[in-house]
Structure formats: structure tokens, C-alpha cells
Enzyme design. Structure first.
Site, mmCIF file in Angstrom:
data_model
loop_
_atom_site.group_PDB
_atom_site.id
_atom_site.type_symbol
_atom_site.label_atom_id
_atom_site.label_comp_id
_atom_site.label_asym_id
_atom_site.label_seq_id
_atom_site.Cartn_x
_atom_site.Cartn_y
_atom_site.Cartn_z
ATOM 1 N N ASP A 1 -11.206 37.638 -15.136
ATOM 2 C CA ASP A 1 -11.722 38.236 -16.364
ATOM 3 C C ASP A 1 -12.851 39.223 -16.059
ATOM 4 O O ASP A 1 -13.519 39.118 -15.028
ATOM 5 C CB ASP A 1 -12.286 37.155 -17.295
ATOM 6 N N HIS B 1 -13.609 35.272 -12.144
ATOM 7 C CA HIS B 1 -14.109 36.574 -12.580
ATOM 8 C C HIS B 1 -14.249 37.486 -11.359
ATOM 9 O O HIS B 1 -14.717 37.023 -10.312
ATOM 10 C CB HIS B 1 -15.468 36.436 -13.276
#
Length: 258
Positions: A75, A221
Site C-alpha cells: 500500500d 507498505h
């Protein structure tokens, strides 16, 4: 599993009974307050726990898969410093992943977006702004953010995205309505790494790999050196467990692009 409308209906019935009992006898005020507090608590937790599918159906895993596949997802990119390092590691270990991209970041770094696609990974929509207030957006604003990001990424890649991951994993009725209007799939996870917190790399790796099994979707991430280090350790653990990372659309057996 708890569902928003089921809980609302149940609580409405119970609250109506409390009011009815109040007409024929004494119901203490604290009982009403406790009842309201429990409803708020359940709704708040359900809004932040995407795995509950409390407000809407999210795809969090595929434990029915016949292949020894898991999906690593990232993400908040593209990030000019860390996304290329993530891509290099994935290439070295022959792993494929899914990147949920923020629209405003993709605008700034279209070359990284193209590299992600060229190297065989899948991209998804992670809103345009990734605003901290995304959970308070109207359904119209939610849909507008998704369409804006889709438009940006279509110009860069020629692909019309169908996968969406809600910022912070937050869901609510407005997000549900927004997704209904845009036609995106909501993609969650079964393994949350918490790689953006102060938890050590060792604890994060243990958290991810503990009971890791085929069909799991891992949330990482591509925005920090810690996440890059965690990724390398994770990729080293997959072969001994005979697991392979594939894009989330392949794991879930859905279409990533319209």
C-alpha cells in the site's frame, strides 16, 4: 460473522423492548447508556476490521486455492526511494505482488508505475488522496477519488483498475455505496504486518510467518527501509514452506482490470 444491518436490526429490537419495559416499570438510565455504548463500540471496531466484512464484502484470502500460493500486497506507493528496492527484491526472488497505488503519488512517479506493470505485477486503486478523513467522505466523494485515480493510472498504463483497497482498511456504508457506483472489488488481507509502526523487524516477520498458509494475503507498505528489510526476510521464508507469491487477482481468481 457480524454484519452492520443485522446488528442494527437486533439492537433496534432490543432498544424497543427496553423502551417498552420502561413504560411498565423502571429501566435505569445507565442501561440505556450501556446499550448505546456497546452499539457504538461494535460499529467502530467493525469499521476498522476489514476482515469482519461488517459493512461490505471484502476479499481477504482464498483458502480454497489448490495452488501453494499467497499474495504479497503493498500500500501507499509508488515511492521513489523504496518502491524500486521492493521491485528489485521481488525480481531477485521471482515473486509477483500487487501494488495499491495512491493517485497523487502515481501522478508524480509514472515511470515507477510503468515499471511495476512491465515486471509482471498487478496494480490497484488506493484512493487519490489517502486522506486521514477518508472514512468520513460522502459516497460521492469516495467514488470521485476512485475515478480520479483510475483515470490517472489508465493514462499511464492503459489499464482500467477494478481492485481497490480502502485507506487504513476502513469501511462504512458510504464506502460501500461508493464502490457499488464504481464497480471496484474491495481487497483486504488476512495477514497485517504493522510494518508502519514501531514494532521491530523480527516481531513483524514472526507475525507474518506464524501459521502462514496458502491463500493468505499479506499487507505491507513500499514506503520505508523497514518494510524492504521485512520483505527480504519474508521472501527467504517462502521456498522452505513451498509457498509462492502471486498477484492478488490470480490468488482470488478475479479480473484486475476492466
Amino acid at each position: 460473522m457480524l454484519r452492520f444491518y443485522t446488528i442494527n436490526a437486533l439492537f433496534l429490537v432490543i432498544f424497543s423492548l427496553l423502551v417498552l419495559f420502561g413504560f411498565f416499570g423502571e429501566v435505569p438510565v445507565w442501561l440505556y447508556l450501556l446499550f448505546v455504548f456497546i452499539w457504538i463500540l461494535i460499529t467502530a471496531i467493525g469499521s476498522f476490521q476489514i476482515q469482519w466484512n461488517y459493512h461490505l464484502q471484502s476479499l481477504n484470502h482464498n483458502y480454497q486455492t489448490s495452488e501453494n500460493h499467497i499474495s504479497i500486497t503493498f500500500d501507499d506507493g509508488p515511492n521513489p526511494e523504496f518502491t524500486p528496492k521492493v521491485l528489485a527484491l521481488l525480481k531477485n526472488y521471482n515473486a509477483k505482488a500487487t501494488f495499491f497505488l495512491i493517485g497523487k503519488n502515481a501522478e508524480k512517479h509514472p515511470e515507477i508505475v510503468r515499471q511495476i506493470i512491465e515486471e509482471g505485477h498487478t496494480i490497484g486503486n488506493h484512493s487519490y488522496s489517502h486522506s486521514k478523513n477518508f472514512g468520513f467522505f460522502s459516497s460521492e466523494k469516495v467514488a470521485a477519488e476512485l475515478r480520479q485515480t483510475n483515470s490517472i493510472l489508465k493514462k499511464i498504463t492503459g489499464k482500467d483498475l477494478k481492485l481497490f483497497r480502502p485507506p487504513f482498511g476502513v469501511t462504512n456504508p458510504n464506502i460501500k455505496k461508493g464502490l457499488k457506483n464504481t464497480g471496484h472489488y474491495s481487497i483486504g488481507w488476512s495477514k497485517r504486518s504493522f510494518d508502519t509502526t514501531n514494532i521491530s523487524e523480527e516481531k513483524i516477520i514472526k507475525r507474518i510467518t506464524s501459521n502462514l498458509k496458502k491463500g493468505d494475503i499479506i499487507l505491507l507498505h513500499d514506503s520505508s527501509a523497514k518494510s524492504v528489510a521485512v520483505l527480504e526476510q519474508l521472501l527467504l521464508t517462502l521456498p522452505p514452506h513451498k509457498l509462492q507469491s502471486v498477484p492478488v487477482d490470480r490468488l482470488l481468481e478475479i479480473e484486475a482490470y476492466a
